[in-house]
Design an enzyme around this catalytic site. Sequence first.
Site, PDB file in Angstrom:
ATOM      1  CB  CYS A  85      -0.961  -0.053   1.182  1.00  0.00           C
ATOM      2  SG  CYS A  85      -2.341   1.066   1.013  1.00  0.00           S
ATOM      3  CG  HIS A 202      -3.466  -3.752   3.298  1.00  0.00           C
ATOM      4  ND1 HIS A 202      -2.451  -3.106   3.969  1.00  0.00           N
ATOM      5  CD2 HIS A 202      -4.162  -2.783   2.668  1.00  0.00           C
ATOM      6  CE1 HIS A 202      -2.522  -1.806   3.747  1.00  0.00           C
ATOM      7  NE2 HIS A 202      -3.556  -1.581   2.952  1.00  0.00           N
ATOM      8  CD  GLU A 204      -0.741  -5.616   5.886  1.00  0.00           C
ATOM      9  OE1 GLU A 204      -0.636  -6.195   4.782  1.00  0.00           O
ATOM     10  OE2 GLU A 204      -0.966  -4.394   6.007  1.00  0.00           O
TER      11      GLU A 204
END
Lengths: 225, 96
Positions: A85, A202, A204
Amino acid sequence: MKSSVIVFPGSNCDRDIAVALEKMQFENKMVWHKDTSLPKSDLIVIPGGFSYGDYLRSGAIAGKSLIINEVIKAANSGCLILGICNGFQILTETGLLKGTLLRNKNLKFINKDVNIKVINNSTKFSNKYKKDEILKINIAHNEGNFFTDSNHLEELKKENLIAFQYCDEKGNINEEVNPNGSLENIAGIYNQKKNILGMMPHPERMVDEIISNKDGINLFSSLLN
Amino acid sequence: MKLILERQFLSNLKKNKLKFSVTVTLKKDVLDPQGKVVQNTLVNMGMNNLRNIRQGKHFEIEIDENDTEVAQKKIDEMCKKLLVNLIIEDYKINKI
């Protein structure tokens, strides 16, 4: 495997990525942007967020910070670099990745889970995924509209440097499922040596069934492989 | 008194300040959705003869330098190194 997460004023996904890395048994350290040396690392992560409040352009100020010189040195000597990002935006501002990320075509901040397709599964970041595997991963950005010149786009295609493309549930890639206006639905790219990955989604955030899904896990287990 | 004034005059001369403006706009081929929305709004407000709007950024930069040419080079360096993303943006430097 040793990892470092770079923290800027305004980073807000730094803790999420640290939790994901530790869950996957990485030995992780947080590194403040004013530091002038990096701990020994196999992987450096530039996390998401709004470094310096997105002043001037997203990632522009962070791209000139002290620690970035060390990140560039590490990248040139083959260290693995992952920019997620805002981290992707910072990597383009440093020149480690070519191209840039423009404002979303619809001018809106987009926060939703989207489908992306694994285009290249033979890199350090993606070897645990199947080719053309479809992942559901969260995006949350205002400037994710990938843009580059035609020579670079040609190079991306020819040398298999496109990491992920936005697609529908069945894997079809078309304008209807392009959330932000990115060229060719590009969601993530590699540099030529494939030791640097920049991506808007994302991974994560997708490491635990309780809060989302586990589609991001294989990115981290690929790195450990 | 005269001496002080002279000194001030001299130090002002040394620290001559030049002022420039830098205008940054998106390149012609890059889509400018903000400019488009502003344009559509103005057309909706009745500005029918409006042909095109491109939105950009404006910087005013003061620099301690006597020589316009040297100053201009410095500003150009600032643009290339930070203020402008050369992949998508064009810029113009003007002395003001």
